[in-house]
Design a protein around this motif. Structure first.
Motif, PDB file in Angstrom:
ATOM      1  N   HIS A   1       1.725  -5.342   8.447  1.00  0.00           N
ATOM      2  CA  HIS A   1       2.994  -5.494   9.160  1.00  0.00           C
ATOM      3  C   HIS A   1       2.611  -5.782  10.602  1.00  0.00           C
ATOM      4  O   HIS A   1       1.932  -4.977  11.248  1.00  0.00           O
ATOM      5  CB  HIS A   1       3.816  -4.198   9.061  1.00  0.00           C
ATOM      6  CG  HIS A   1       5.040  -4.214   9.921  1.00  0.00           C
ATOM      7  ND1 HIS A   1       6.239  -4.745   9.492  1.00  0.00           N
ATOM      8  CD2 HIS A   1       5.245  -3.764  11.187  1.00  0.00           C
ATOM      9  CE1 HIS A   1       7.140  -4.625  10.483  1.00  0.00           C
ATOM     10  NE2 HIS A   1       6.535  -4.031  11.522  1.00  0.00           N
TER      11      HIS A   1
ATOM     12  N   HIS B   1      13.913  -6.025  10.393  1.00  0.00           N
ATOM     13  CA  HIS B   1      12.461  -6.054  10.216  1.00  0.00           C
ATOM     14  C   HIS B   1      11.854  -6.604  11.509  1.00  0.00           C
ATOM     15  O   HIS B   1      12.033  -7.759  11.824  1.00  0.00           O
ATOM     16  CB  HIS B   1      12.104  -6.959   9.016  1.00  0.00           C
ATOM     17  CG  HIS B   1      10.675  -6.832   8.587  1.00  0.00           C
ATOM     18  ND1 HIS B   1       9.936  -7.918   8.126  1.00  0.00           N
ATOM     19  CD2 HIS B   1       9.840  -5.763   8.521  1.00  0.00           C
ATOM     20  CE1 HIS B   1       8.717  -7.512   7.829  1.00  0.00           C
ATOM     21  NE2 HIS B   1       8.643  -6.186   8.032  1.00  0.00           N
TER      22      HIS B   1
ATOM     23  N   ASP C   1       5.377  -9.517   7.395  1.00  0.00           N
ATOM     24  CA  ASP C   1       4.427  -8.886   6.487  1.00  0.00           C
ATOM     25  C   ASP C   1       3.516  -9.962   5.924  1.00  0.00           C
ATOM     26  O   ASP C   1       3.988 -10.985   5.400  1.00  0.00           O
ATOM     27  CB  ASP C   1       5.169  -8.185   5.326  1.00  0.00           C
ATOM     28  CG  ASP C   1       5.901  -6.935   5.822  1.00  0.00           C
ATOM     29  OD1 ASP C   1       5.627  -6.512   6.971  1.00  0.00           O
ATOM     30  OD2 ASP C   1       6.734  -6.409   5.068  1.00  0.00           O
TER      31      ASP C   1
ATOM     32  N   HIS D   1      -0.609  -4.722   2.665  1.00  0.00           N
ATOM     33  CA  HIS D   1      -0.159  -5.825   3.502  1.00  0.00           C
ATOM     34  C   HIS D   1      -0.281  -5.432   4.958  1.00  0.00           C
ATOM     35  O   HIS D   1      -0.414  -4.244   5.274  1.00  0.00           O
ATOM     36  CB  HIS D   1       1.300  -6.211   3.173  1.00  0.00           C
ATOM     37  CG  HIS D   1       2.305  -5.239   3.723  1.00  0.00           C
ATOM     38  ND1 HIS D   1       2.581  -4.019   3.134  1.00  0.00           N
ATOM     39  CD2 HIS D   1       3.131  -5.316   4.816  1.00  0.00           C
ATOM     40  CE1 HIS D   1       3.519  -3.386   3.828  1.00  0.00           C
ATOM     41  NE2 HIS D   1       3.871  -4.157   4.869  1.00  0.00           N
TER      42      HIS D   1
ATOM     43  N   ARG E   1      17.045  -7.808   6.839  1.00  0.00           N
ATOM     44  CA  ARG E   1      16.689  -7.915   5.419  1.00  0.00           C
ATOM     45  C   ARG E   1      17.301  -6.734   4.686  1.00  0.00           C
ATOM     46  O   ARG E   1      17.720  -5.745   5.305  1.00  0.00           O
ATOM     47  CB  ARG E   1      15.179  -7.961   5.218  1.00  0.00           C
ATOM     48  CG  ARG E   1      14.482  -6.655   5.580  1.00  0.00           C
ATOM     49  CD  ARG E   1      12.994  -6.724   5.351  1.00  0.00           C
ATOM     50  NE  ARG E   1      12.377  -5.425   5.647  1.00  0.00           N
ATOM     51  CZ  ARG E   1      11.082  -5.163   5.578  1.00  0.00           C
ATOM     52  NH1 ARG E   1      10.245  -6.125   5.209  1.00  0.00           N
ATOM     53  NH2 ARG E   1      10.627  -3.968   5.851  1.00  0.00           N
TER      54      ARG E   1
HETATM   55 ZN   LIG Z   1       6.882  -5.182   7.652  1.00  0.00          ZN
END
Ligand SMILES: [Zn+2]
Length: 412
Positions: A388, A304, A308, A386, A295
């Motif tokens: 991860h 990544h 998320d 968020h 990303r």
């Molecule tokens: Zn993440």
């Protein structure tokens, strides 16, 4: 020591929790808790014994000071008794002296008495001789005068003789009276001495009985003291035994704890619990804001390693599958991070939960699938609340060699 003990307790609680959750036989825990129970019983016993020993010691020292006081009193009484005895001896000597003097006087008086009696008899004889015109001395003397002048001479000589006899008798009588007076004085003195002796004797008897009473009290106290000392010694022996038991228990607890740790290590090594259906679940409610893979967030291309899932701060995070927490602390850009190791159908997996606001589990803890482990947040390198979430095959390693797309295991 106390701190160490607390740590041991904490460790023990954690171990018991883990053992219960991973459902290994709980005999170790039961064993340990029994040992801990015995240990607290011994501690209680030790404390009780200790306070009993202290109480005995204070009783003993109270009696000790009473005894000291009594010994001092007895010493004072003994000194008084000694001085009274000395006084009695002195008075006895004085009485004896008076008695001797009285005896001597009585002898003198008797001698004088005899002399006076003899003189009296002599005088009576002489007077009788004169009165009865007898032929005894005086009359012969008078009648033997060969002239008037001679008669006068002889008459006055006879008179002089009689007067002399009388004078001697009077003097002897005076002497006797004086001696009688002296005897009276001495007898009074002896009487006074006898009174004084009786008084001293009474004092001595009173002192003796006081001393005897104190001696009895001392004997009682000494017996009591002996009893207390024996009781104290027994308590101290009990305490020593408790101490030995306590040490033995400490060793048993230590051994048992190590056995449990060993058991846990074996569990972690290859016997992690399986999830019920062999699959992972979605670890939180949230929408997918960034998928797994390459990303560009405006800083150039980057890989990544997870997905998320965004929602509001405080949204519950759960274990994606059952396992053991192998990390639970801040971790670099991950912020507050939890890592869980799983064994799924014999294969090891690792899940990572990052940016948490709150961590609710600790390292070494066993968690089951769907169990809440923390709350969503935005700690570490994050721009908003968020989760991860990463999945790795195999154990966690810095190279992330086993990193896989979580969506291969969970559905959104
Ligand atoms: Zn993440």
């Amino acid at each position: 020591m106390k701190k160490l003990f607390k740590m041991q307790v904490k460790l023990f609680v954690a171990i018991v929790a883990i053992l219960l959750l991973v459902q290994v036989p709980i005999t170790y825990a039961a064993n340990l808790s029994e040992l801990k129970g015995q240990k607290s019983e011994i501690e209680k016993q030790k404390n009780e014994l200790n306070s009993e020993i202290k109480a005995k010691s204070s009783e003993i020292s109270t009696i000790e000071s009473k005894l000291k006081e009594l010994v001092a009193q007895i010493e004072a009484l003994s000194a008084k008794i000694t001085s009274t005895n000395a006084e009695i001896t002195t008075v006895n000597a004085e009485i004896e002296d008076a008695n001797n003097k009285i005896i001597a006087l009585e002898e003198e008086i008797a001698i004088l008495q005899e002399k006076i009696e003899q003189r009296d008899l002599l005088l009576q004889d002489r007077a009788r001789a004169i009165q009865e015109n007898g032929t005894v001395d005086y009359l012969d003397v008078l009648l033997g005068a060969n002239s008037f002048v001679d008669f006068i001479d002889r008459f006055s000589a006879v008179n002089t003789l009689i007067e002399a006899d009388r004078q001697i008798m009077r003097e002897q009588q005076d002497d006797q009276n004086q001696l009688e007076e002296q005897k009276l004085v001495l007898e009074n003195t002896r009487k006074e001495l006898e009174d004084k002796k009786a008084e001293l004797q009474r004092l001595k008897e009173s002192l003796d009985s006081q001393k005897a009473e104190k001696d009895r009290y001392i004997n009682e106290l000494e017996a009591e003291q002996e009893k207390l000392k024996n009781e104290k010694q027994l308590l101290e022996e009990e305490y020593s035994e408790a101490l030995i038991l306590d040490k033995e228990l400490d060793q048993k607890i230590k051994a048992e704890t190590q056995r449990m740790l060993e058991e846990l290590r074996k569990q972690n090594a290859g016997n992690l619990p399986n999830t019920s259906d062999g699959t992972f679940m979605k670890p939180t409610n949230g929408r997918l804001t960034s998928p797994w893979g390459w990303r560009n967030l405006g800083f150039g291309a980057e890989f990544h390693y997870g997905i998320d899932l965004a929602n509001s701060t405080g949204t519950p995070i759960v274990a994606s599958a059952g396992g053991i927490v192998t990390y639970a602390a801040p971790l670099s850009t991950y912020g507050n991070c939890i890592i869980i190791t799983h064994s799924v159908n014999g294969q090891i997996f690792t899940t990572v939960y990052a940016h948490l606001s709150t961590i609710q589990v600790s390292k070494g803890q066993s968690v089951s699938k769907g169990e809440q482990i923390g709350l969503m947040g935005s700690t570490g390198r994050s721009t908003g609340p968020h989760l991860h979430f990463e999945i790795h095959t195999g154990p966690w390693n810095g190279q992330k060699a086993g990193n896989v797309n979580p969506l291969r295991y969970i559905s959104l």
